[in-house]
Motif scaffolding. Structure first.
Motif, short mmCIF file in Angstrom:
data_model
loop_
_atom_site.label_atom_id
_atom_site.label_comp_id
_atom_site.label_asym_id
_atom_site.label_seq_id
_atom_site.Cartn_x
_atom_site.Cartn_y
_atom_site.Cartn_z
N SER A 157 0.85 -1.18 0.00
CA SER A 157 0.00 0.00 0.00
C SER A 157 0.89 1.24 0.00
O SER A 157 2.12 1.15 0.10
CB SER A 157 -0.91 -0.01 1.23
OG SER A 157 -0.13 -0.06 2.42
N ARG A 160 -0.72 7.98 2.52
CA ARG A 160 -1.63 9.04 2.10
C ARG A 160 -0.84 10.33 1.87
O ARG A 160 0.12 10.63 2.58
CB ARG A 160 -2.69 9.27 3.17
CG ARG A 160 -3.58 8.06 3.46
CD ARG A 160 -4.61 8.39 4.52
NE ARG A 160 -5.52 9.43 4.04
CZ ARG A 160 -6.66 9.17 3.39
NH1 ARG A 160 -7.03 7.92 3.14
NH2 ARG A 160 -7.43 10.17 3.01
N ASP A 179 -3.35 15.74 -1.77
CA ASP A 179 -4.20 14.58 -1.52
C ASP A 179 -4.36 13.79 -2.82
O ASP A 179 -3.88 14.21 -3.89
CB ASP A 179 -5.56 14.99 -0.95
CG ASP A 179 -6.26 16.05 -1.79
OD1 ASP A 179 -6.11 16.04 -3.03
OD2 ASP A 179 -6.96 16.89 -1.20
N LEU A 180 -5.02 12.65 -2.73
CA LEU A 180 -5.16 11.77 -3.88
C LEU A 180 -5.98 12.40 -5.01
O LEU A 180 -5.59 12.30 -6.19
CB LEU A 180 -5.77 10.43 -3.46
CG LEU A 180 -5.78 9.32 -4.53
CD1 LEU A 180 -4.37 8.99 -4.98
CD2 LEU A 180 -6.47 8.07 -3.99
N TYR A 206 -5.08 0.34 -0.38
CA TYR A 206 -5.04 1.78 -0.63
C TYR A 206 -3.70 2.15 -1.27
O TYR A 206 -2.65 1.70 -0.82
CB TYR A 206 -5.22 2.57 0.67
CG TYR A 206 -5.17 4.06 0.46
CD1 TYR A 206 -6.32 4.76 0.11
CD2 TYR A 206 -3.98 4.77 0.57
CE1 TYR A 206 -6.28 6.14 -0.12
CE2 TYR A 206 -3.93 6.13 0.35
CZ TYR A 206 -5.07 6.81 0.00
OH TYR A 206 -5.02 8.15 -0.24
N PRO A 207 -3.70 2.98 -2.30
CA PRO A 207 -4.84 3.65 -2.96
C PRO A 207 -5.18 3.06 -4.31
O PRO A 207 -5.82 3.71 -5.14
CB PRO A 207 -4.26 5.06 -3.16
CG PRO A 207 -2.83 4.77 -3.55
CD PRO A 207 -2.41 3.56 -2.75
N SER A 210 -8.61 2.89 -5.99
CA SER A 210 -9.07 4.22 -6.42
C SER A 210 -8.34 4.67 -7.68
O SER A 210 -8.95 5.20 -8.61
CB SER A 210 -8.83 5.24 -5.29
OG SER A 210 -9.63 4.95 -4.16
#
Length: 244
Positions: A157, A160, A179-180, A206-207, A210
């Motif tokens: 992973s 963030r 941020d993403l 994550y991530p 997404s």
């Protein structure tokens, strides 16, 4: 398709290229997890460095596609919050027929990367992806076609981007989105929409699920914590060819 049909398809493609004068330049940025569990990936890249051009050409031939110029760049990443050297980035290496390009320099660069560090998950893959998005890609000139392919390979992973520690981290790269969603916006605005491709080999964590929903992304779920073996590296080459 039989061999005769493949040869005919390739001849047709070459005829189209000659008649239109269109040449294809392919830039590949390999974003590689360089933490301890990924030594097998490093070994595979090293083992294939000198004949990577031929392997990519063979994979292209299987898909009836062509490339006139191939360049490869490497960005290796670890954990920006743990490791003293969290990112290792090369320039683009030009790969040529018969090893007449930068194949030796490419091999030597990768040979200098040792899979270690990282601590526990997560790692700093998203920061490395930001570096890849902002690489010095070839421009699409008149009479040319470009492909800008980022191949991200990890078994972990990622941190963030809104981690509070980044404001006090002395190793943190400049200009990384906050941020993403902002990184997604950078991907969709910074790179040439006609040329860009992102291929992600990563676990279901994550991530990456997404990221798999972004435009022009191919996501290949991979086992967590086990690296990328030679068979999976062959799959990487096939996905590169399929992206051209």
């Amino acid at each position: 398709m039989d061999r005769q049909g493949v040869r005919k398809s390739l001849t047709d493609l070459q005829s189209v290229r000659k008649s239109t004068g269109v040449q294809t330049t392919v830039d590949i940025t390999m974003v590689m997890d360089a933490t301890g569990s990924m030594q097998n990936l490093m070994d595979n890249v090293k083992a294939n460095a000198l004949d990577l051009h031929a392997k990519i050409k063979a994979a292209l031939k299987d898909k009836n596609r062509l490339a006139d110029r191939i360049r490869v760049k490497v960005i290796a990443f670890r954990d920006v919050y743990v490791d003293q050297v969290p990112f290792i980035e090369s320039d683009f290496f030009v790969l040529c027929e018969n090893g007449d390009g930068d194949e030796v320099q490419f091999r030597d660069f990768v040979s200098g990367i040792h899979a270690d560090g990282g601590g526990d998950e997560p790692e700093s893959a998203l920061e490395a992806l930001h570096l890849a998005i902002n690489a010095d890609y070839s421009k699409s000139l008149q009479g040319q076609k470009a492909r800008h392919i980022i191949v991200l390979m990890t078994d972990a992973s990622a941190h963030r981007l809104d981690d509070r520690r980044r404001s006090t981290c002395t190793n943190y790269p400049q200009g990384v989105p906050e941020d993403l969603p902002s990184l997604q916006a950078e991907w969709e605005s910074q790179m040439d929409i006609k040329a860009r491709r992102l291929v992600v080999f990563a676990p279901n964590a994550y991530p990456w699920t997404s990221v798999s929903t972004w435009m022009d992304v191919q996501y290949v779920p991979s086992p967590a914590g086990v690296g990328i073996d030679s068979q999976r590296f062959d799959d990487v080459l096939k996905f590169i060819a399929g992206s051209i």
